[in-house]
Design an enzyme around this catalytic site. Structure first.
Site, PDB file in Angstrom:
ATOM      1  N   PRO A   2       0.823  -1.198   0.000  1.00 17.73           N
ATOM      2  CA  PRO A   2       0.000   0.000   0.000  1.00 17.73           C
ATOM      3  C   PRO A   2       0.857   1.247   0.000  1.00 17.73           C
ATOM      4  O   PRO A   2       1.863   1.310   0.702  1.00 17.73           O
ATOM      5  CB  PRO A   2      -0.786  -0.108   1.308  1.00 17.73           C
ATOM      6  CG  PRO A   2      -0.262  -1.287   2.023  1.00 17.73           C
ATOM      7  CD  PRO A   2       0.935  -1.766   1.339  1.00 17.73           C
ATOM      8  N   GLU A   3       0.455   2.196  -0.799  1.00 21.60           N
ATOM      9  CA  GLU A   3       1.108   3.498  -0.843  1.00 21.60           C
ATOM     10  C   GLU A   3       0.144   4.493  -0.189  1.00 21.60           C
ATOM     11  O   GLU A   3      -0.851   4.080   0.383  1.00 21.60           O
ATOM     12  CB  GLU A   3       1.427   3.858  -2.304  1.00 21.60           C
ATOM     13  CG  GLU A   3       2.206   2.742  -3.006  1.00 21.60           C
ATOM     14  CD  GLU A   3       2.530   3.001  -4.463  1.00 21.60           C
ATOM     15  OE1 GLU A   3       2.663   4.179  -4.835  1.00 21.60           O
ATOM     16  OE2 GLU A   3       2.648   2.036  -5.221  1.00 21.60           O
ATOM     17  N   ARG A 116       3.730 -11.852   3.674  1.00 19.69           N
ATOM     18  CA  ARG A 116       5.197 -11.844   3.693  1.00 19.69           C
ATOM     19  C   ARG A 116       5.798 -11.428   5.031  1.00 19.69           C
ATOM     20  O   ARG A 116       7.023 -11.432   5.177  1.00 19.69           O
ATOM     21  CB  ARG A 116       5.716 -10.952   2.554  1.00 19.69           C
ATOM     22  CG  ARG A 116       5.375 -11.550   1.193  1.00 19.69           C
ATOM     23  CD  ARG A 116       5.801 -10.662   0.053  1.00 19.69           C
ATOM     24  NE  ARG A 116       7.232 -10.661  -0.151  1.00 19.69           N
ATOM     25  CZ  ARG A 116       7.842  -9.929  -1.082  1.00 19.69           C
ATOM     26  NH1 ARG A 116       7.134  -9.124  -1.865  1.00 19.69           N
ATOM     27  NH2 ARG A 116       9.133  -9.990  -1.229  1.00 19.69           N
ATOM     28  N   ARG A 155      21.611  16.050  -6.790  1.00 22.09           N
ATOM     29  CA  ARG A 155      21.467  14.605  -6.694  1.00 22.09           C
ATOM     30  C   ARG A 155      21.748  13.930  -8.031  1.00 22.09           C
ATOM     31  O   ARG A 155      21.166  14.274  -9.044  1.00 22.09           O
ATOM     32  CB  ARG A 155      20.038  14.242  -6.232  1.00 22.09           C
ATOM     33  CG  ARG A 155      19.680  14.788  -4.871  1.00 22.09           C
ATOM     34  CD  ARG A 155      20.352  14.024  -3.741  1.00 22.09           C
ATOM     35  NE  ARG A 155      20.155  12.600  -3.829  1.00 22.09           N
ATOM     36  CZ  ARG A 155      19.230  11.920  -3.172  1.00 22.09           C
ATOM     37  NH1 ARG A 155      18.385  12.544  -2.379  1.00 22.09           N
ATOM     38  NH2 ARG A 155      19.140  10.615  -3.293  1.00 22.09           N
TER      39      ARG A 155
END
Length: 283
Positions: A2-3, A116, A155
């Site tokens: 889930p995000e 999991r 970055r």
DNA sequence: CGTTACCTGAAA
DNA sequence: TTTCAGGTAACG
């Protein structure tokens, strides 16, 4: 799995059901304890911290669910890849892969299912350190192109990796980041610091929009995600690139490509996402 | 900075 | 049989 949109959907579902409820018992499958506790809160402490407490509210920060407790502490849960949190009648049969449950005082309980076993539980006295470690929420007001620009500055990493870094931006995961990059016309492997102003501005808009759309559709159920009542979301029916490898782009008809960026499966349209090209190696 | 491990299936 | 999985922390 889930995000932000999936976690927010669960939060909205469960908030009215658990607020004001007292926790009468906590049951945990012994075999999953070390992982459940996230190596942060010993299991007996977890049990002692939760039993007898009343839940004052349910919040979210990034992908964390935050249960307020009546002693001022916070029960923090993270679903990781396959975690589910379900509100069920206490008499209902166990969930598949149920690892624990929180028994409430009204004949229901919260079932924790996690194939999991990556999910974590912990109880915190003070959530400020957790909040400070996380970047801004793209759906909040303190999120802007200006913020993203400074987060990207210097970055060398792929822009996708930076957007997935929860310390930079909270809540994006593999589905929504691919969708946001598509909407912005940006190649996932572009180095973050090399992006121009226009691309950064578009990303500031699309990261927010893609998450809001995900919430509207109650999350994406490609595999394991279900909401607080066990129902699937609909967002997976609206994705433009995620797991559409080899299918035609809805915009230009090109075949959606799949690559790996930062160890994650990555999907993009080679024609719609062109900015900027990877800088050639200096000789 | 990229890669690997954590764990258990489901799908190829 | 092998590969892959929506997340993150620990590696080197």
């Amino acid at each position: 799995m889930p995000e932000l949109p999936e976690v927010e959907t669960i939060r909205r579902d469960l908030e009215p059901l658990v607020s004001g409820r007292r926790i009468v018992a906590v049951e945990i499958d012994e075999a999953t304890l070390p992982l459940l506790a996230g190596a942060t809160t010993p299991i007996e402490m977890l049990r002692a911290s939760l039993a007898g407490r009343t839940i004052t509210g349910l919040g979210r920060r990034g992908k964390y669910l935050l249960f307020g407790l009546d002693d001022g502490r916070t029960f923090v849960a993270h679903l990781r890849m396959t975690g589910r949190l379900l509100w069920r009648d206490s008499e209902a049969p166990p969930e598949a892969y149920e690892r624990g449950r929180i028994v409430l005082d009204d004949g229901h309980d919260l079932r924790w299912s996690d194939l999991r076993k990556f999910g974590t539980w912990r109880v915190m006295d003070n959530v400020t350190p957790l909040f400070e470690k996380l970047g801004p929420e793209p759906i909040d007001d303190d999120y802007s192109a200006r913020y993203l620009r400074q987060a990207f500055k210097g970055r060398e990493a792929a822009v996708k990796s930076v957007l997935l870094d929860q310390e930079k931006v909270a809540g994006l995961g593999n589905i929504y980041v691919d969708e946001a990059l598509f909407e912005a016309g940006v190649r996932p492997e572009s180095r973050a610091g090399a992006l121009g102003d226009a691309a950064v501005k578009r990303l500031a808009v699309t990261t927010r929009e893609v998450l809001l759309r995900g919430i509207e559709h109650r999350g994406a159920s490609f595999r394991d995600y279900v909401d607080g009542q066990g129902n699937e979301g609909r967002q997976h029916m609206y994705v433009k690139v995620f797991r559409r490898t080899g299918k035609p782009c809805y915009t230009c008809g090109s075949e959606i490509q799949r690559t790996v960026v930062g160890g994650r499966a990555t999907h993009y349209c080679p024609r719609c996402q062109r900015f900027p090209r990877r800088r050639s190696k200096p000789a």
